[in-house]
Design a protein around this motif. Structure first.
Motif, PDB file in Angstrom:
ATOM      1  N   PRO A   1       6.009  -7.291   3.333  1.00 37.17           N
ATOM      2  CA  PRO A   1       5.855  -8.094   3.456  1.00 37.17           C
ATOM      3  C   PRO A   1       6.275  -8.529   4.711  1.00 37.17           C
TER       4      PRO A   1
ATOM      5  N   THR B   1       1.643 -10.247   7.727  1.00 31.86           N
ATOM      6  CA  THR B   1       1.445 -11.181   6.905  1.00 31.86           C
ATOM      7  C   THR B   1       0.346 -11.468   6.227  1.00 31.86           C
TER       8      THR B   1
ATOM      9  N   SER C   1      -0.562  -7.963   4.504  1.00 34.45           N
ATOM     10  CA  SER C   1       0.635  -7.924   3.106  1.00 34.45           C
ATOM     11  C   SER C   1       0.829  -8.782   2.335  1.00 34.45           C
ATOM     12  N   ARG C   2       1.698  -9.831   2.832  1.00 33.24           N
ATOM     13  CA  ARG C   2       2.064 -10.604   1.688  1.00 33.24           C
ATOM     14  C   ARG C   2       1.015 -11.796   1.442  1.00 33.24           C
TER      15      ARG C   2
ATOM     16  N   GLU D   1       0.817 -11.671  -2.573  1.00 29.66           N
ATOM     17  CA  GLU D   1       1.459 -12.596  -3.033  1.00 29.66           C
ATOM     18  C   GLU D   1       0.663 -13.602  -2.700  1.00 29.66           C
TER      19      GLU D   1
END
Length: 352
Positions: free
Chosen positions: A221, A224, A226-227, A231
């Motif tokens: 996380p 950026t 990856s988030r 998510e």
């Protein structure tokens, strides 16, 4: 029985790109040699060597699927196929993993194959710095081996993420156009998988019993992208329903067409807004549509020395106000020590 549907899909995508590469290669050879004949003048010279295509492979599912498809399709079309893996040195044991990828690529029959270790700087943040180092290494490998093209394993999911990141930056339509299927100097980089989703690539690896490496950075996380992947996109799909990724990828294609058209318009209009000395005339710039005018301003700033990667929309908007909202304001400072000022009805953009 034919191959697994996912395997058939990745092979078809690569086959189409290889056909495009061969067409471009033949055109280039034809333009550069003309009608070549032997020294004795009795007939055509020997055919030039077949093009070399490299695959950039991290060992992940996307790039391993791409490598396997290239290894399968290239010999059938008379294309030489090799591979490159880049060791960013950002994780313990990265060198050993790079060596493993080299062995996998050679096991697929690719040649030449090499691992390149790079030093990742800090400029632009960790993701941008790693990307810059990676592309520099790939460019060097392509030049060293005389490769016609380098294949990249970006998928439709990657494209959707890129569009959302551009939207978050507020960078305009060019940023929303995402990654091009063909990019780089001379069209070096090709992305066959932009119309395929990430799961197709992973299923293709499973169907072929290809072992893959899942980069822990892709789930970290701290990054950026990856988030956004774990998510942001799931939240959008929950709120808006399935199909968000496909819609974003379609937005990228449409935005690219629009951006290309505006770039062409700006390029054609630029000569008409310069005076005899080459300076931009503010009155003539004012008469242009904002989207065209700002492209001319951006190009002028880059030509003056402003780094393209550091030149944001807010910079161009400030310069644009010298034309549309002139109130006697002073110099506008731009990245790369470039300055813009209005002087006698002309716009002067140059190194400070």
């Amino acid at each position: 029985m034919g191959p697994h549907p996912s395997v058939a899909a990745i092979r078809l995508a690569v086959r189409r790109v290889l056909h495009d590469i061969l067409t471009d290669h033949s055109s280039t050879i034809g333009r550069s040699t003309g009608h070549i004949r032997t020294a004795a003048g009795r007939g055509p010279a020997e055919r030039p060597p077949s093009p070399l295509v490299l695959v950039a492979c991290s060992g992940g599912a996307d790039s391993m699927a791409l490598a396997s498809a290239l290894a399968f399709e290239a010999p059938k079309l008379g294309v030489r196929a090799g591979g490159v893996t880049v060791d960013h040195g950002l994780q313990p044991g990265s060198g050993l993993r790079a060596d493993e990828v080299v062995l996998k690529l050679r096991g697929l029959g690719l040649d030449p194959v090499e691992s390149i270790a790079v030093t990742v700087g800090r400029e632009g943040g960790p993701e941008a710095a790693a990307r810059d180092a990676r592309y520099a290494a790939l460019d060097a490998a392509a030049e060293r081996h005389g490769a016609t093209a380098v294949l990249l394993g970006h998928t439709r999911d990657d494209q959707a993420e890129t569009v959302l990141l551009g939207l978050a930056r507020g960078s305009g339509i060019r940023s929303l156009s995402g990654m091009a299927a063909v990019s780089g100097a001379g069209g070096r980089y090709r992305r066959p998988f932009l119309s395929l989703d990430r799961q197709t690539a992973r299923k293709a690896c499973m169907a072929q019993s290809l072992s893959v490496w899942d980069d822990p950075h892709n789930a970290d996380p701290a990054y950026t992208r990856s988030r956004l992947r774990h998510e942001g996109l799931p939240a959008l799909e929950k709120a808006l329903g399935k199909g968000v990724v496909e819609a974003l990828a379609r937005t990228a294609r449409l935005s690219r067409d629009d951006a290309d058209a505006l770039d062409t318009w700006a390029s054609q209009a630029e000569a008409s807004v310069r005076d005899a000395t080459g300076l931009l005339e503010c009155a003539k710039l004012y008469a242009l549509p904002p989207a065209v005018r700002r492209r001319i301003l951006r190009r002028a700033a880059i030509e003056a020395g402003a780094p393209a990667g550091s030149l944001f929309a807010r910079h161009i908007e400030e310069v644009d106000r010298l034309i549309t909202g002139w109130r006697g304001q002073g110099v506008i400072n731009l990245p790369g020590k470039v300055v813009a000022r209005r002087q006698g009805g002309r716009l002067v953009i140059r190194q400070g």
